[in-house]
Scaffold this motif. Sequence first.
Motif: not given
Length: 254
Positions: A5-15, A51-60
């Motif tokens: 999969v290709k990463i669409k966006s990266v969001t910084e949630e915390a440091y 989990t829902d829809g075509p866009e998924k995410s992981i938070t690492v």
Amino acid sequence: MSDVVKIKSVTEEAYDTKTFRFDWDAEARPGQFVMIWIPGVDEIPMSLSCTDGPEKSITVKRIGEATEALHRLVPGDKLRIRGPFGNGFDLSGKDYLIIGGGVGTAAIMPAVKATGADTIIAARSDRDIILDDIASEFTDNLWIATDDGSMGFHGNAVQLMKEKAAQKHYDCVVACGPEVMLYFTYKACQELGLKCQLSMERYMKCGAGVCGCCVMDDSRICRDGPVFNQDQIAKLSEFGVSKRDECGRVVKFR
Ligand SMILES: Cc1cc2nc3c(=O)[nH]c(=O)nc-3n(C[C@H](O)[C@H](O)[C@H](O)COP(=O)(O)OP(=O)(O)OC[C@H]3O[C@@H](n4cnc5c(N)ncnc54)[C@H](O)[C@@H]3O)c2cc1C
């Protein structure tokens, strides 16, 4: 079999925590996880934070080598992904109280979105609170707890849970977080006569029930879990007591 999969966006949630969003047409349920392969480094389990829809995410959360390598990725980079794995949460009931502790908040986000249930997000300090902005879009009652009192309730998730359960009837507590939090959540649910579904974490290699690394008593966390209810947890003698490291050695929690 794995997908790229290709990463669409990266969001910084915390440091130390980032969310990676990507299009992936796999069917996934709240509480399921994936195996993310970082070539030349490792393959590691990650909950799906959407989990829902075509866009998924992981938070690492950046912990070690593999998660550091993931944190270096930018939009346009590719991820190799296997799954989804695990049973996920059973959200067919009603009156849930959902609790996320630390990066465990990632795993409960799809349940918050699916149910709109009352939610507690807890962490050591305000700088460790994640995904509260997204959770507040889906629930009218979002409460924050921090151990040091820097944001919201001054105390831990279980203390706040007991306070909320005294004010309102809940049928079931859904939670993911550090094992000490899950252990005391389970104890509190027993005292209060509440059902619970807790998402567990153990060292994993395959994610598909083959390698046996994540065995806890006679359950495989990857295949039989990662979510266990109060009746199943009652039979897990290692819960809150010990886990196994990457070499299979027993590591005591207390
Ligand atoms: C089902 C499941 C779902 C998961 N979901 C998520 C998720 O949504 N987001 C996320 O960030 N992580 C999640 N994890 C944990 C994640 O897989 C580990 O943090 C990751 O494998 C660490 O890899 P690493 O190579 O970066 O660190 P390693 O090099 O393996 O570890 C570095 C050091 O950190 C310690 N360590 C490893 N893992 C943890 C941990 N979880 N907490 C504290 N110390 C640790 C190790 O003992 C070691 O000392 C999940 C784990 C499981 C089993």
